[in-house]
Design an enzyme around this catalytic site. Structure first.
Site, PDB file in Angstrom:
ATOM      1  N   LYS A  52       0.840  -1.209   0.000  1.00  0.00           N
ATOM      2  CA  LYS A  52       0.000   0.000   0.000  1.00  0.00           C
ATOM      3  C   LYS A  52       0.875   1.259   0.000  1.00  0.00           C
ATOM      4  CE  LYS A  52      -0.397  -0.308   5.052  1.00  0.00           C
ATOM      5  NZ  LYS A  52      -1.251  -0.767   6.171  1.00  0.00           N
ATOM      6  N   TYR A 277      15.604  29.720  10.022  1.00  0.00           N
ATOM      7  CA  TYR A 277      14.356  30.424  10.366  1.00  0.00           C
ATOM      8  C   TYR A 277      14.067  30.376  11.865  1.00  0.00           C
ATOM      9  CZ  TYR A 277      12.853  30.403   5.435  1.00  0.00           C
ATOM     10  OH  TYR A 277      12.738  30.591   4.085  1.00  0.00           O
TER      11      TYR A 277
END
Ligand SMILES: *Cc1c(COP(=O)(O)O)cnc(C)c1O
Length: 387
Positions: A52, A277
Protein backbone atom coordinates in the site's frame (compact mmCIF):
# COMPACT_ATOMS: atom_id res chain seq x y z
CA UNK A 1 -12.07 6.67 -12.36
CA UNK A 2 -9.08 9.04 -12.22
CA UNK A 3 -5.75 7.50 -13.06
CA UNK A 4 -3.06 7.76 -10.42
CA UNK A 5 0.22 8.34 -12.17
CA UNK A 6 3.11 7.16 -10.10
CA UNK A 7 5.71 9.80 -9.38
CA UNK A 8 8.71 7.58 -9.83
CA UNK A 9 7.85 6.91 -13.46
CA UNK A 10 8.76 10.42 -14.59
CA UNK A 11 11.78 10.35 -12.31
CA UNK A 12 13.21 7.31 -13.98
CA UNK A 13 13.76 9.32 -17.14
CA UNK A 14 14.45 12.82 -15.79
CA UNK A 15 16.14 14.98 -14.69
CA UNK A 16 19.75 14.87 -15.81
CA UNK A 17 21.62 13.15 -12.95
CA UNK A 18 24.37 15.73 -13.13
CA UNK A 19 21.83 18.36 -12.03
CA UNK A 20 20.28 16.33 -9.23
CA UNK A 21 20.58 17.84 -5.76
CA UNK A 22 19.26 14.75 -4.02
CA UNK A 23 19.09 11.03 -4.67
CA UNK A 24 16.68 8.43 -3.41
CA UNK A 25 18.04 4.96 -4.02
CA UNK A 26 15.83 1.90 -3.66
CA UNK A 27 17.71 -1.36 -3.31
CA UNK A 28 15.41 -3.96 -4.87
CA UNK A 29 17.81 -6.77 -4.07
CA UNK A 30 17.57 -5.88 -0.38
CA UNK A 31 13.77 -5.81 -0.74
CA UNK A 32 13.83 -9.33 -2.22
CA UNK A 33 16.21 -10.51 0.54
CA UNK A 34 13.92 -9.05 3.18
CA UNK A 35 10.95 -10.89 1.67
CA UNK A 36 12.85 -14.18 1.68
CA UNK A 37 13.96 -13.64 5.26
CA UNK A 38 10.37 -13.02 6.38
CA UNK A 39 9.08 -15.97 4.34
CA UNK A 40 11.58 -18.18 6.11
CA UNK A 41 10.37 -16.88 9.47
CA UNK A 42 6.71 -17.51 8.66
CA UNK A 43 7.56 -21.16 7.94
CA UNK A 44 4.53 -23.09 6.72
CA UNK A 45 2.30 -19.99 6.81
CA UNK A 46 2.19 -18.05 3.55
CA UNK A 47 4.11 -14.77 3.54
CA UNK A 48 2.15 -12.09 1.70
CA UNK A 49 3.45 -8.57 0.95
CA UNK A 50 1.82 -5.26 1.84
CA UNK A 51 2.46 -2.76 -0.95
CA UNK A 52 0.00 0.00 0.00
CA UNK A 53 0.94 3.70 -0.23
CA UNK A 54 3.20 3.23 -3.24
CA UNK A 55 4.91 0.33 -1.47
CA UNK A 56 5.69 2.51 1.55
CA UNK A 57 7.05 5.23 -0.71
CA UNK A 58 9.49 2.96 -2.54
CA UNK A 59 7.45 2.67 -5.75
CA UNK A 60 4.58 0.22 -6.14
CA UNK A 61 5.52 -1.11 -9.55
CA UNK A 62 9.19 -1.99 -9.03
CA UNK A 63 8.41 -3.27 -5.53
CA UNK A 64 5.50 -5.47 -6.68
CA UNK A 65 7.55 -7.02 -9.47
CA UNK A 66 10.52 -7.64 -7.20
CA UNK A 67 8.36 -9.23 -4.49
CA UNK A 68 6.64 -11.48 -7.02
CA UNK A 69 10.03 -12.64 -8.29
CA UNK A 70 11.10 -13.28 -4.70
CA UNK A 71 8.12 -15.59 -4.27
CA UNK A 72 5.23 -13.46 -2.96
CA UNK A 73 1.88 -14.53 -4.40
CA UNK A 74 -0.58 -12.57 -2.23
CA UNK A 75 -0.49 -8.77 -2.00
CA UNK A 76 -2.32 -6.20 0.11
CA UNK A 77 -3.04 -2.62 -0.95
CA UNK A 78 -5.20 0.00 0.78
CA UNK A 79 -7.09 1.40 -2.21
CA UNK A 80 -8.63 -0.21 -5.31
CA UNK A 81 -6.57 1.97 -7.68
CA UNK A 82 -3.39 0.72 -6.03
CA UNK A 83 -4.68 -2.79 -6.64
CA UNK A 84 -5.35 -2.07 -10.30
CA UNK A 85 -1.78 -0.79 -10.72
CA UNK A 86 -0.43 -3.96 -9.18
CA UNK A 87 -2.77 -6.07 -11.33
CA UNK A 88 -1.32 -4.72 -14.60
CA UNK A 89 2.07 -6.13 -13.55
CA UNK A 90 0.95 -9.23 -11.71
CA UNK A 91 -1.80 -10.97 -13.68
CA UNK A 92 -1.73 -14.07 -11.46
CA UNK A 93 -1.37 -12.52 -8.01
CA UNK A 94 -4.04 -12.56 -5.32
CA UNK A 95 -4.66 -8.90 -4.43
CA UNK A 96 -6.61 -7.78 -1.36
CA UNK A 97 -7.84 -4.22 -0.77
CA UNK A 98 -7.44 -3.57 2.96
CA UNK A 99 -9.76 -0.57 3.08
CA UNK A 100 -12.57 -2.76 1.79
CA UNK A 101 -15.19 -1.27 -0.50
CA UNK A 102 -13.93 2.26 -1.06
CA UNK A 103 -16.09 4.68 -3.04
CA UNK A 104 -19.73 5.65 -3.49
CA UNK A 105 -21.16 2.12 -3.27
CA UNK A 106 -22.22 2.20 -6.92
CA UNK A 107 -22.34 -0.86 -9.13
CA UNK A 108 -19.58 0.75 -11.23
CA UNK A 109 -17.37 0.88 -8.19
CA UNK A 110 -17.91 -2.80 -7.43
CA UNK A 111 -17.40 -3.65 -11.11
CA UNK A 112 -13.96 -2.08 -10.80
CA UNK A 113 -13.00 -4.61 -8.13
CA UNK A 114 -14.32 -7.42 -10.28
CA UNK A 115 -12.67 -6.17 -13.50
CA UNK A 116 -9.25 -6.02 -11.83
CA UNK A 117 -9.84 -9.17 -9.76
CA UNK A 118 -9.42 -7.32 -6.49
CA UNK A 119 -10.64 -8.90 -3.29
CA UNK A 120 -12.13 -6.42 -0.84
CA UNK A 121 -11.36 -6.92 2.84
CA UNK A 122 -14.87 -6.22 4.10
CA UNK A 123 -14.53 -4.13 7.23
CA UNK A 124 -18.06 -3.53 8.51
CA UNK A 125 -21.52 -5.11 8.31
CA UNK A 126 -22.65 -2.73 5.54
CA UNK A 127 -19.78 -3.85 3.35
CA UNK A 128 -20.63 -7.51 3.94
CA UNK A 129 -24.24 -6.81 2.85
CA UNK A 130 -23.14 -4.77 -0.17
CA UNK A 131 -20.77 -7.46 -1.45
CA UNK A 132 -23.39 -10.12 -0.69
CA UNK A 133 -26.01 -8.26 -2.78
CA UNK A 134 -23.59 -7.54 -5.60
CA UNK A 135 -22.53 -11.20 -5.83
CA UNK A 136 -26.13 -12.43 -5.47
CA UNK A 137 -27.27 -10.16 -8.32
CA UNK A 138 -24.46 -11.34 -10.54
CA UNK A 139 -24.88 -14.93 -9.40
CA UNK A 140 -21.14 -15.01 -9.11
CA UNK A 141 -19.30 -16.01 -5.93
CA UNK A 142 -16.57 -13.37 -6.03
CA UNK A 143 -13.73 -13.74 -3.54
CA UNK A 144 -13.30 -11.48 -0.51
CA UNK A 145 -11.90 -11.35 3.02
CA UNK A 146 -13.62 -10.22 6.20
CA UNK A 147 -11.86 -8.18 8.84
CA UNK A 148 -12.82 -8.87 12.47
CA UNK A 149 -11.89 -6.41 15.16
CA UNK A 150 -9.94 -7.74 18.14
CA UNK A 151 -8.97 -4.45 19.77
CA UNK A 152 -8.03 -1.75 17.26
CA UNK A 153 -11.50 -0.18 17.09
CA UNK A 154 -10.85 0.95 13.55
CA UNK A 155 -12.07 -1.51 10.93
CA UNK A 156 -13.54 -4.95 11.49
CA UNK A 157 -16.75 -6.65 12.55
CA UNK A 158 -17.38 -7.50 16.19
CA UNK A 159 -17.29 -10.96 17.73
CA UNK A 160 -21.10 -10.86 17.99
CA UNK A 161 -21.26 -10.19 14.23
CA UNK A 162 -18.91 -13.13 13.65
CA UNK A 163 -21.23 -15.41 15.64
CA UNK A 164 -24.31 -14.13 13.79
CA UNK A 165 -22.70 -14.66 10.38
CA UNK A 166 -21.44 -18.15 11.15
CA UNK A 167 -24.91 -19.18 12.40
CA UNK A 168 -26.62 -17.63 9.38
CA UNK A 169 -24.23 -19.33 6.94
CA UNK A 170 -24.95 -22.76 8.40
CA UNK A 171 -28.39 -22.60 6.76
CA UNK A 172 -27.75 -20.24 3.84
CA UNK A 173 -24.33 -20.00 2.28
CA UNK A 174 -23.16 -16.46 1.41
CA UNK A 175 -23.30 -15.41 -2.24
CA UNK A 176 -19.60 -14.48 -2.14
CA UNK A 177 -16.56 -16.69 -1.61
CA UNK A 178 -15.01 -15.99 1.77
CA UNK A 179 -11.31 -16.72 1.22
CA UNK A 180 -9.71 -15.16 4.28
CA UNK A 181 -10.50 -13.74 7.70
CA UNK A 182 -8.14 -11.18 9.17
CA UNK A 183 -7.58 -9.08 12.24
CA UNK A 184 -4.89 -6.51 12.96
CA UNK A 185 -2.50 -6.20 15.92
CA UNK A 186 -2.39 -2.97 17.86
CA UNK A 187 0.96 -3.35 19.66
CA UNK A 188 2.89 -5.89 17.59
CA UNK A 189 6.04 -3.77 17.87
CA UNK A 190 5.94 -4.16 21.68
CA UNK A 191 6.39 -7.92 22.19
CA UNK A 192 5.67 -7.77 25.93
CA UNK A 193 2.45 -5.79 25.62
CA UNK A 194 -0.51 -7.76 27.09
CA UNK A 195 -2.68 -6.64 24.18
CA UNK A 196 -0.88 -9.12 21.88
CA UNK A 197 -1.99 -12.21 23.80
CA UNK A 198 -5.44 -10.74 24.31
CA UNK A 199 -5.87 -10.20 20.56
CA UNK A 200 -4.46 -13.64 19.82
CA UNK A 201 -7.12 -15.25 22.03
CA UNK A 202 -9.89 -13.15 20.56
CA UNK A 203 -8.80 -14.00 17.03
CA UNK A 204 -8.66 -17.71 17.86
CA UNK A 205 -12.26 -17.49 19.02
CA UNK A 206 -13.31 -15.87 15.73
CA UNK A 207 -11.37 -18.42 13.77
CA UNK A 208 -13.14 -21.30 15.52
CA UNK A 209 -16.39 -19.99 14.00
CA UNK A 210 -14.99 -20.23 10.45
CA UNK A 211 -12.81 -23.35 10.61
CA UNK A 212 -12.60 -23.82 6.83
CA UNK A 213 -11.45 -20.30 6.04
CA UNK A 214 -7.81 -19.20 6.00
CA UNK A 215 -6.83 -16.78 8.75
CA UNK A 216 -4.33 -13.92 9.02
CA UNK A 217 -3.33 -11.82 12.03
CA UNK A 218 0.35 -10.84 11.81
CA UNK A 219 1.83 -7.67 10.34
CA UNK A 220 5.64 -7.21 10.41
CA UNK A 221 5.81 -7.10 14.20
CA UNK A 222 3.46 -10.08 14.40
CA UNK A 223 5.80 -12.21 12.28
CA UNK A 224 8.43 -11.74 15.01
CA UNK A 225 6.01 -12.54 17.84
CA UNK A 226 6.34 -16.21 16.90
CA UNK A 227 4.44 -19.03 15.18
CA UNK A 228 1.31 -18.67 17.35
CA UNK A 229 0.65 -15.42 15.54
CA UNK A 230 1.27 -16.69 12.00
CA UNK A 231 -1.96 -18.65 11.30
CA UNK A 232 -2.25 -19.33 7.53
CA UNK A 233 -0.88 -16.09 6.16
CA UNK A 234 1.24 -13.16 7.39
CA UNK A 235 1.00 -9.59 6.10
CA UNK A 236 4.31 -7.79 6.63
CA UNK A 237 4.77 -4.26 5.28
CA UNK A 238 7.38 -2.08 6.98
CA UNK A 239 9.87 -4.92 7.53
CA UNK A 240 10.05 -5.52 3.78
CA UNK A 241 11.16 -1.92 3.34
CA UNK A 242 13.81 -2.12 6.07
CA UNK A 243 11.96 -0.58 9.03
CA UNK A 244 12.30 -1.79 12.60
CA UNK A 245 9.81 -4.39 13.83
CA UNK A 246 10.29 -3.81 17.53
CA UNK A 247 10.03 -0.42 19.18
CA UNK A 248 13.41 1.00 20.19
CA UNK A 249 15.40 -1.84 18.63
CA UNK A 250 17.61 -1.80 15.59
CA UNK A 251 15.93 -3.21 12.49
CA UNK A 252 16.99 -6.79 11.68
CA UNK A 253 16.16 -6.14 8.00
CA UNK A 254 18.33 -4.93 5.13
CA UNK A 255 18.31 -1.26 4.19
CA UNK A 256 16.06 -0.64 1.17
CA UNK A 257 15.78 3.16 0.92
CA UNK A 258 18.71 5.56 1.01
CA UNK A 259 18.23 9.32 0.82
CA UNK A 260 21.19 11.54 0.04
CA UNK A 261 21.82 15.12 -0.99
CA UNK A 262 24.75 17.18 -2.07
CA UNK A 263 26.62 19.70 0.02
CA UNK A 264 25.77 22.94 -1.75
CA UNK A 265 28.05 25.25 0.18
CA UNK A 266 30.15 25.64 3.31
CA UNK A 267 30.19 28.56 5.70
CA UNK A 268 32.00 29.64 8.84
CA UNK A 269 29.78 31.15 11.51
CA UNK A 270 31.15 32.69 14.73
CA UNK A 271 29.94 31.67 18.21
CA UNK A 272 26.62 33.13 19.34
CA UNK A 273 24.93 33.48 15.94
CA UNK A 274 21.50 32.07 15.23
CA UNK A 275 21.03 29.67 12.33
CA UNK A 276 17.99 29.24 10.04
CA UNK A 277 14.36 30.42 10.37
CA UNK A 278 13.00 31.47 13.71
CA UNK A 279 16.50 31.83 15.19
CA UNK A 280 15.80 28.76 17.32
CA UNK A 281 19.40 27.54 17.56
CA UNK A 282 22.58 29.44 18.27
CA UNK A 283 26.15 28.39 17.57
CA UNK A 284 27.89 27.42 20.83
CA UNK A 285 31.36 27.92 19.36
CA UNK A 286 32.94 29.15 16.18
CA UNK A 287 31.31 26.73 13.77
CA UNK A 288 31.65 25.30 10.33
CA UNK A 289 28.34 24.60 8.66
CA UNK A 290 27.42 22.64 5.55
CA UNK A 291 24.33 23.60 3.58
CA UNK A 292 22.57 20.56 2.11
CA UNK A 293 20.37 20.53 -0.96
CA UNK A 294 17.25 18.90 0.51
CA UNK A 295 14.34 20.07 2.63
CA UNK A 296 10.86 19.26 3.82
CA UNK A 297 9.51 19.65 0.28
CA UNK A 298 11.48 16.49 -0.51
CA UNK A 299 9.62 14.64 2.20
CA UNK A 300 12.24 15.00 4.91
CA UNK A 301 10.35 16.00 8.03
CA UNK A 302 10.49 19.50 9.45
CA UNK A 303 10.06 18.03 12.91
CA UNK A 304 13.59 16.62 12.57
CA UNK A 305 14.75 20.24 13.10
CA UNK A 306 17.16 21.08 15.89
CA UNK A 307 16.97 23.95 18.40
CA UNK A 308 18.69 25.05 21.59
CA UNK A 309 16.03 23.05 23.46
CA UNK A 310 15.80 19.88 21.38
CA UNK A 311 18.37 17.90 19.43
CA UNK A 312 17.42 17.14 15.83
CA UNK A 313 18.38 14.35 13.47
CA UNK A 314 21.88 13.63 12.15
CA UNK A 315 23.30 13.06 8.70
CA UNK A 316 26.43 11.17 7.61
CA UNK A 317 29.10 12.76 5.40
CA UNK A 318 32.16 10.79 4.30
CA UNK A 319 31.86 8.50 7.30
CA UNK A 320 31.33 11.30 9.84
CA UNK A 321 28.07 12.13 11.60
CA UNK A 322 26.88 15.71 11.67
CA UNK A 323 23.83 17.08 13.53
CA UNK A 324 21.25 19.31 11.92
CA UNK A 325 21.48 22.85 13.26
CA UNK A 326 18.35 25.01 13.34
CA UNK A 327 15.17 24.44 11.42
CA UNK A 328 14.75 22.20 8.39
CA UNK A 329 13.62 24.51 5.59
CA UNK A 330 11.69 23.79 2.41
CA UNK A 331 14.69 23.24 0.14
CA UNK A 332 17.75 23.31 2.38
CA UNK A 333 19.08 21.84 5.61
CA UNK A 334 22.04 23.11 7.58
CA UNK A 335 24.34 20.73 9.47
CA UNK A 336 27.15 21.42 11.92
CA UNK A 337 30.42 19.91 10.68
CA UNK A 338 32.73 21.66 13.14
CA UNK A 339 35.40 19.17 14.14
CA UNK A 340 35.26 17.14 10.96
CA UNK A 341 38.55 17.60 9.08
CA UNK A 342 38.11 20.42 6.58
CA UNK A 343 39.05 18.41 3.50
CA UNK A 344 36.44 15.77 4.39
CA UNK A 345 33.41 17.99 3.93
CA UNK A 346 33.26 20.19 0.88
CA UNK A 347 30.91 21.45 -1.77
CA UNK A 348 29.71 18.58 -3.97
CA UNK A 349 30.12 15.85 -1.32
CA UNK A 350 27.12 13.66 -0.54
CA UNK A 351 25.34 13.57 2.80
CA UNK A 352 23.21 10.58 3.81
CA UNK A 353 19.92 11.45 5.52
CA UNK A 354 19.01 7.83 6.01
CA UNK A 355 20.36 4.54 4.73
CA UNK A 356 23.06 2.17 5.94
CA UNK A 357 24.80 4.77 8.13
CA UNK A 358 21.76 6.57 9.55
CA UNK A 359 18.86 4.16 10.24
CA UNK A 360 15.54 5.46 8.96
CA UNK A 361 14.06 4.63 12.37
CA UNK A 362 16.54 6.96 14.11
CA UNK A 363 15.56 9.87 11.87
CA UNK A 364 11.90 9.11 12.45
CA UNK A 365 12.44 9.08 16.19
CA UNK A 366 14.25 12.44 16.08
CA UNK A 367 11.28 13.75 14.11
CA UNK A 368 8.78 12.44 16.66
CA UNK A 369 7.31 9.89 14.27
CA UNK A 370 7.82 6.41 12.82
CA UNK A 371 9.66 5.15 9.75
CA UNK A 372 6.29 4.48 8.08
CA UNK A 373 5.51 8.20 7.95
CA UNK A 374 8.98 9.19 6.82
CA UNK A 375 8.99 6.67 3.96
CA UNK A 376 5.45 7.37 2.78
CA UNK A 377 6.12 11.14 2.84
CA UNK A 378 9.05 10.95 0.45
CA UNK A 379 8.57 13.68 -2.10
CA UNK A 380 8.85 13.76 -5.81
CA UNK A 381 11.98 15.82 -6.14
CA UNK A 382 14.84 13.47 -5.37
CA UNK A 383 16.21 11.62 -8.36
CA UNK A 384 15.14 8.02 -7.93
CA UNK A 385 17.22 5.09 -8.89
CA UNK A 386 16.59 1.39 -8.43
CA UNK A 387 19.39 -1.05 -7.74
C1 LIG B 1 -0.53 -1.66 6.96
C2 LIG B 1 -1.10 -2.93 7.39
C3 LIG B 1 -0.30 -4.09 7.51
C4 LIG B 1 1.20 -4.03 7.41
O1 LIG B 1 1.69 -3.52 8.63
P1 LIG B 1 3.24 -3.35 8.94
O2 LIG B 1 3.27 -2.89 10.35
O3 LIG B 1 3.75 -2.32 8.00
O4 LIG B 1 3.89 -4.65 8.75
C5 LIG B 1 -0.93 -5.29 7.79
N1 LIG B 1 -2.27 -5.35 7.95
C6 LIG B 1 -3.06 -4.27 7.90
C7 LIG B 1 -4.52 -4.41 8.14
C8 LIG B 1 -2.51 -3.01 7.63
O5 LIG B 1 -3.29 -1.93 7.59
Amino acid sequence: MPDISLPHISHLTAPDPSLAGSHLTIDLKALADNYRMLAQKTGSAECAAVIKADAYGTGLEPAAETLWQAGARTFFVAHPQEGAKARTLLPDAVIYVLNGLVGDDSKDGFDYYRAHQLRPVLGCREEVSLWQDYCANREEALPCAIHFDTGMNRLGLSFADAEALSTQWKTAKPAFALELIISHLVCADEPKHPKNLDQLEKFRAVRALFPDVKASLANSGGVFLGPDYHFDLCRPGIALYGGAVCEGEKSPMKVVATLKSRVLSMRDVPEGQSVSYGATETTKRNSRLAILCLGYADGYLRTASSSDLKKGAKVAINGHQAPIIGRVTMDLIIVDVTGIPQEQVKRGDWAEFFGSQIPVDDVAESAGTISYELLTSLGLRALRSYL
